[in-house]
Design an enzyme around this catalytic site. Sequence first.
Site, PDB file in Angstrom:
ATOM      1  N   HIS A 135      -3.592   0.921   5.667  1.00 44.42           N
ATOM      2  CA  HIS A 135      -2.842   1.767   4.577  1.00 44.42           C
ATOM      3  C   HIS A 135      -4.175   2.618   4.018  1.00 44.42           C
ATOM      4  O   HIS A 135      -4.343   2.541   2.879  1.00 44.42           O
ATOM      5  CB  HIS A 135      -2.012   1.193   3.406  1.00 44.42           C
ATOM      6  CG  HIS A 135      -1.160   2.258   2.743  1.00 44.42           C
ATOM      7  ND1 HIS A 135      -1.018   3.350   3.295  1.00 44.42           N
ATOM      8  CD2 HIS A 135      -0.345   2.012   1.772  1.00 44.42           C
ATOM      9  CE1 HIS A 135      -0.200   4.043   2.684  1.00 44.42           C
ATOM     10  NE2 HIS A 135       0.311   3.224   1.489  1.00 44.42           N
ATOM     11  N   ARG A 302      -2.457  10.144  -4.626  1.00 36.01           N
ATOM     12  CA  ARG A 302      -2.189  10.058  -3.215  1.00 36.01           C
ATOM     13  C   ARG A 302      -2.448  11.617  -2.926  1.00 36.01           C
ATOM     14  O   ARG A 302      -2.533  11.867  -1.611  1.00 36.01           O
ATOM     15  CB  ARG A 302      -0.891   9.349  -3.113  1.00 36.01           C
ATOM     16  CG  ARG A 302      -0.767   7.849  -3.551  1.00 36.01           C
ATOM     17  CD  ARG A 302      -1.781   7.137  -2.664  1.00 36.01           C
ATOM     18  NE  ARG A 302      -1.452   7.259  -1.282  1.00 36.01           N
ATOM     19  CZ  ARG A 302      -0.355   6.858  -0.326  1.00 36.01           C
ATOM     20  NH1 ARG A 302       0.476   6.360  -1.120  1.00 36.01           N
ATOM     21  NH2 ARG A 302      -0.393   7.095   0.902  1.00 36.01           N
TER      22      ARG A 302
HETATM   23  N1   CP Z   1       2.203   3.453  -1.886  1.00 30.78           N
HETATM   24  C1   CP Z   1       2.748   3.862  -0.950  1.00 30.78           C
HETATM   25  O1   CP Z   1       2.452   3.934   0.029  1.00 30.78           O
HETATM   26  O2   CP Z   1       4.324   4.213  -1.500  1.00 30.78           O
HETATM   27  P1   CP Z   1       5.255   5.051  -0.559  1.00 30.78           P
HETATM   28  O3   CP Z   1       5.890   3.635   0.498  1.00 30.78           O
HETATM   29  O4   CP Z   1       6.240   5.267  -1.561  1.00 30.78           O
HETATM   30  O5   CP Z   1       4.805   6.065   0.365  1.00 30.78           O
HETATM   31  N1  NVA Z   2       2.468  -3.685   1.716  1.00 27.44           N
HETATM   32  C1  NVA Z   2       3.264  -2.741   1.364  1.00 27.44           C
HETATM   33  C2  NVA Z   2       2.853  -1.498   0.908  1.00 27.44           C
HETATM   34  C3  NVA Z   2       3.610  -0.427   0.388  1.00 27.44           C
HETATM   35  C4  NVA Z   2       3.295   0.983   0.110  1.00 27.44           C
HETATM   36  C5  NVA Z   2       4.442  -2.440   2.406  1.00 27.44           C
HETATM   37  O1  NVA Z   2       4.013  -2.377   3.614  1.00 27.44           O
HETATM   38  O2  NVA Z   2       5.529  -2.745   2.315  1.00 27.44           O
END
Ligand code: CP
Ligand code: NVA
Length: 314
Positions: A135, A302
């Site tokens: 991510h 973000r």
């Molecule tokens: N932190 C993040 O990626 O949040 P969302 O899943 O809401 O995009």
């Molecule tokens: N580890 C989490 C992150 C969400 C932003 C997921 O993948 O659900």
Amino acid sequence: MPFNLKGRHLLTLKDYTPGEIEHLIGLSARLKQLKYAGVFPKSMKNKNIALIFEKPSTRTRCAFVVACVDEGAHPEYLGKNDIQMGKKESVADTARVLGRMFDGIQFRGFEHSTVEELARYAGVPVWNGLTDSYHPTQCLADLLTIKEHFGSLKGRKLVYTGDGRNNVANSLLVGCAKMGVDFVITAPESLFPDDELVNTANKYARESGSSIELITDAVKAVKNADAIYTDVWVSMGEEDNPGMKERIESLQPYQVNAKLMAATGRNDTIFMHCLPAVHDKEVTTEVFESSASVVFDEAENRVHTIKAVMVATL
Ligand code: CP
Ligand code: NVA
């Protein structure tokens, strides 16, 4: 030193040098200041951006949309039931079609190989908005947040507690190691990150002069931490996997609560979370709502970091 990132994908931060990451963080901070001053350079005027989502999202989706509109671009949301990809059409064909129409493509989904394949065929920049493995745009927002809060990244200590092998932990491992942040993962051994990734991160850490530590004792781990970070114990797509109940039980000692915050021995440690959070599971509501919590700064950042990634690579 000027950095030219035009045409680059962002699949993981492994592909970016520390200088390039620093450049993106600096650009994010400048774009944030401009927005606060009511100045919108519209540097993405007449650009069209495809936003492919196989998984749900609040922050990532909204950050891409707001960043596009701020900069004069048109964002097009393509949910998993809206397009042919994965059903009637291959990823490679979808990539080539979208690449003929759009100037950039965001992908959020399951397999990391999908975003890699999109990047291979699209002919335009592809940005990873979360896969099962990484991510990276979250990590950029987190680094910006730490820098804003403490004024620097090098030599800071960030402790990630909880599911130490998920997408957020993996990206922080890479990002912190590259940027000279001492990074500690505290988790049960079964949830330590992949050996190969740890070896790669250790190489980055040696180059930046930081350190990586994996430790099962959460109380020992957080000593003198600048930041304690956690994420959900069950990530998107894992809900129905076997062993989740046992995982949640094994993670109880890794909850961020007032006692763990106190175990840092400091009173200026910040609490971080990528969100969404499950209150009173990975973090107590008390810590989440405390003055140590910077989670909404991370959420806001973000937008600024995603904007910087698009502006820099388009
Ligand atoms: N932190 C993040 O990626 O949040 P969302 O899943 O809401 O995009
Ligand atoms: N580890 C989490 C992150 C969400 C932003 C997921 O993948 O659900």
